[in-house]
Design a protein around this motif. Structure first.
Motif, PDB file in Angstrom:
ATOM      1  N   CYS A   1      -2.604  -1.319  -4.099  1.00  0.00           N
ATOM      2  CA  CYS A   1      -1.624  -1.277  -3.011  1.00  0.00           C
ATOM      3  C   CYS A   1      -0.707  -0.050  -3.102  1.00  0.00           C
TER       4      CYS A   1
ATOM      5  N   PRO B   1      -1.363  -8.775  -8.610  1.00  0.00           N
ATOM      6  CA  PRO B   1      -0.830  -9.080  -7.275  1.00  0.00           C
ATOM      7  C   PRO B   1      -0.938  -7.911  -6.315  1.00  0.00           C
ATOM      8  N   PHE B   2      -1.042  -6.702  -6.843  1.00  0.00           N
ATOM      9  CA  PHE B   2      -1.160  -5.528  -5.968  1.00  0.00           C
ATOM     10  C   PHE B   2      -2.541  -4.881  -6.081  1.00  0.00           C
ATOM     11  N   GLY B   3      -3.515  -5.641  -6.597  1.00  0.00           N
ATOM     12  CA  GLY B   3      -4.875  -5.128  -6.691  1.00  0.00           C
ATOM     13  C   GLY B   3      -5.012  -4.129  -7.833  1.00  0.00           C
TER      14      GLY B   3
ATOM     15  N   LEU C   1      10.645  -2.152   6.550  1.00  0.00           N
ATOM     16  CA  LEU C   1       9.448  -1.291   6.545  1.00  0.00           C
ATOM     17  C   LEU C   1       9.625  -0.116   7.509  1.00  0.00           C
TER      18      LEU C   1
ATOM     19  N   LEU D   1      -6.012   3.223   6.701  1.00  0.00           N
ATOM     20  CA  LEU D   1      -6.328   3.308   5.271  1.00  0.00           C
ATOM     21  C   LEU D   1      -7.135   2.115   4.753  1.00  0.00           C
TER      22      LEU D   1
ATOM     23  N   TYR E   1      -7.660 -13.080  -5.963  1.00  0.00           N
ATOM     24  CA  TYR E   1      -6.455 -12.916  -6.788  1.00  0.00           C
ATOM     25  C   TYR E   1      -5.830 -14.280  -7.046  1.00  0.00           C
TER      26      TYR E   1
ATOM     27  N   TYR F   1       9.596   3.586   5.969  1.00  0.00           N
ATOM     28  CA  TYR F   1       8.331   4.320   6.162  1.00  0.00           C
ATOM     29  C   TYR F   1       8.285   5.115   7.468  1.00  0.00           C
TER      30      TYR F   1
ATOM     31  N   PHE G   1       7.712  -0.174  -3.208  1.00  0.00           N
ATOM     32  CA  PHE G   1       8.645  -0.497  -2.126  1.00  0.00           C
ATOM     33  C   PHE G   1       8.784  -2.012  -1.960  1.00  0.00           C
ATOM     34  N   ALA G   2       7.652  -2.720  -2.024  1.00  0.00           N
ATOM     35  CA  ALA G   2       7.678  -4.169  -1.802  1.00  0.00           C
ATOM     36  C   ALA G   2       8.592  -4.846  -2.826  1.00  0.00           C
TER      37      ALA G   2
ATOM     38  N   ALA H   1       5.189  -8.897   2.407  1.00  0.00           N
ATOM     39  CA  ALA H   1       6.563  -9.100   1.934  1.00  0.00           C
ATOM     40  C   ALA H   1       7.130 -10.389   2.534  1.00  0.00           C
TER      41      ALA H   1
ATOM     42  N   HIS I   1     -10.582   8.332   2.706  1.00  0.00           N
ATOM     43  CA  HIS I   1      -9.693   7.319   2.151  1.00  0.00           C
ATOM     44  C   HIS I   1      -8.794   7.934   1.074  1.00  0.00           C
TER      45      HIS I   1
ATOM     46  N   GLY J   1      -9.364 -10.029  -1.957  1.00  0.00           N
ATOM     47  CA  GLY J   1      -9.777  -8.702  -1.498  1.00  0.00           C
ATOM     48  C   GLY J   1     -11.239  -8.807  -1.076  1.00  0.00           C
TER      49      GLY J   1
ATOM     50  N   GLU K   1      12.349  -3.950  -2.020  1.00  0.00           N
ATOM     51  CA  GLU K   1      12.942  -4.571  -0.828  1.00  0.00           C
ATOM     52  C   GLU K   1      13.087  -6.081  -1.012  1.00  0.00           C
TER      53      GLU K   1
ATOM     54  N   GLY L   1       1.952   0.232  -1.441  1.00  0.00           N
ATOM     55  CA  GLY L   1       3.337  -0.172  -1.099  1.00  0.00           C
ATOM     56  C   GLY L   1       3.986  -1.005  -2.189  1.00  0.00           C
TER      57      GLY L   1
ATOM     58  N   PRO M   1       0.507 -12.884  -2.204  1.00  0.00           N
ATOM     59  CA  PRO M   1       0.411 -12.747  -0.741  1.00  0.00           C
ATOM     60  C   PRO M   1      -0.977 -12.309  -0.292  1.00  0.00           C
TER      61      PRO M   1
END
Ligand code: HEM
Length: 426
Positions: A376, A368-370, A158, A96, A334, A162, A381-382, A257, A104, A319, A385, A378, A315
């Motif tokens: 993102c 933080p997740f774009g 994960l 991906l 970021y 997943y 979930f991130a 994560a 995509h 990008g 968790e 995920g 994290p």
């Protein structure tokens, strides 16, 4: 606000000697790192978009909301995700992260449809006992080693959620070094300057073989995890394509994560009063037993602490994109965005309270997740968790930093240099 909409973009070539030296020093000395150097550059150039120019490297850096929005959203179609032949492309194949265009979209929609929040929550809830074993094993040694301990724990989470796969201790021992090699391979390196892509590590073949087995199990044993959605759609004939997705999820999902959990442990090791307040919050909601995933997700101080750690140490610090027609590389930083002094009071300080008063200071200031088509998949979930793992650690032990905070490194994800966090039973 300083935004360059049709800019004559300033470049590192325009730096005066003093500012250039300051940025360079910051890149190579304490408390510097390439990321801190980039921050120093950003502050020296005082521009929300600038060019990094070095021999064989020309890259546009977007560091302010309007410039970032342009790359991620307005001009998303004019940018490819990856450059042919770079390590990410070589490792993930048709994963991906590498795909562009309609393919995509198709894979992303499939994964998102297979991971609604309710399913993630219940899959994580069902794997808590196994996850807790990993947490207790990590802290039994009287110290948490970063980043290895968070890596082992988040890897397990994960795969359970997943891949519907319970990672055994033997598998973990056999493949931990492989996982680290894969992460190392895709970090920025000399190849960016030389243009010569390093050879794929042997770990690639071993990890793919393992994931092929995991995929075959999913083909034979239907279920409701994202791996089953891939199995249903791509079957045996599309196994290679599906395994590219698994490898992508594995690396992109656990390394980020790991980074976030490491940042949180370091920040809380430095700030005993916040750690203690957090522990009280968790105990009041869950006592000493295994906390419930949803309960933990709703704790306000924990939420603020996680948001602030993601701001200070995103994290995914950058990008990367390449312009479809010119091939020019673009970097959305970021890291710089989250420390932009025009938007964030005390941008370099850890201040969770800011999130209790209000949200981000404006659109495209906190990502933080774009954002845009490559956001993102995920993110939900991130958050679930990491909050749960941190809550569980704090329920069990106090964490303390032995010395001054570690330097950060610009790897595939932002990484703190290996660090020992002392832990003591409560
Ligand atoms: C704290 C944890 C995480 C953070 C901070 C994070 C951050 C990000 C960011 C910023 C992007 C966009 C990068 C860009 O603009 O090029 C991204 C993309 C991605 N993330 Fe995450 N991520 C996290 C966890 C996860 C997890 C758990 C998974 C998988 C389950 C995951 C899978 C991916 C994938 C596959 C992409 C590529 C999406 C695309 O190209 O369309 N991430 N992530």
């Amino acid at each position: 606000m300083r935004e360059h909409v049709h800019p004559a973009i300033p470049s590192t070539r325009h730096l005066d000697a003093k500012s250039g030296l300051r940025a360079l020093t910051s890149m190579i000395s304490h408390p510097g790192s390439p990321l801190m150097g980039l921050l120093a550059l950003h502050r020296s150039l005082r521009a929300d978009e600038f060019c990094l120019d070095a021999p064989r490297l020309h890259m546009r850096v977007a560091a302010g909301p309007a410039a970032v929005k342009r790359v991620l959203h307005d001009e998303a179609g004019a940018h490819r995700s990856r450059v042919e032949g770079d390590p990410v492309t070589r490792l993930f194949g048709d994963g991906l992260l590498v795909l562009d265009g309609p393919e995509h979209q198709r894979v992303k929609s499939l994964l998102l449809a297979a991971s609604p929040r309710s399913a993630l929550e219940s899959r994580l809830q069902n794997s808590l006992t196994a996850l807790d074993e990993a947490v207790q094993r990590a802290i039994a040694k009287g110290a948490l080693w970063l980043p290895d301990a968070p890596r082992r724990i988040t890897w397990r989470a994960l795969e359970a959620v997943y891949f519907d796969h319970a990672l055994t201790p033997a598998e973990e021992r056999a493949h931990f070094d492989d996982l680290v090699q894969l992460v190392d391979y895709i970090g920025p390196g000399a190849w960016m300057l030389t243009g010569r892509t390093p050879r794929r590590p042997k770990a690639y073949t071993r990890m793919r073989a393992r994931l092929c087995t995991v995929y075959r199990e999913a083909l034979e044993r239907p279920g409701d995890a994202p791996i089953h959605a891939l199995a249903l759609r791509y079957g045996e004939a599309g196994a290679s394509f599906a395994v590219d997705q698994l490898l992508t999820l594995l690396v992109a999902g656990h390394d980020t994560a790991t980074s976030l959990l490491s940042s949180l442990l370091i920040l809380l090791g430095q700030r005993e009063e916040i750690q203690s307040a957090l522990r009280n919050e968790v105990s009041a909601a869950a006592g000493d037993g295994l906390p419930d995933v949803r309960t933990v997700d709703e704790l306000p101080l924990l939420d603020a602490v996680v948001k602030e750690a993601l701001r200070l140490y995103p994290p995914i610090h950058s990008g990367l994109r390449a312009h479809v027609s010119s091939g020019e590389r673009a970097m959305v930083s970021y890291f710089l965005l989250h420390r932009h002094q025009d938007f964030w009071p005390h941008p370099d300080a850890f201040v969770p309270e800011r999130w209790r008063v209000s949200g981000p200071p404006g659109a495209y200031t906190y990502l933080p997740f774009g954002a845009g088509p490559r956001f993102c998949p995920g993110a939900t979930f991130a958050r679930l968790e990491v909050k749960w793992i941190l809550a569980r650690i704090l329920q069990t032990v106090r964490v303390a930093l032995p010395s001054r905070p570690p330097r950060i490194a610009m790897r595939a994800a932002l990484e703190h240099r290996p660090t020992k966090i002392r832990v003591s039973r409560r």
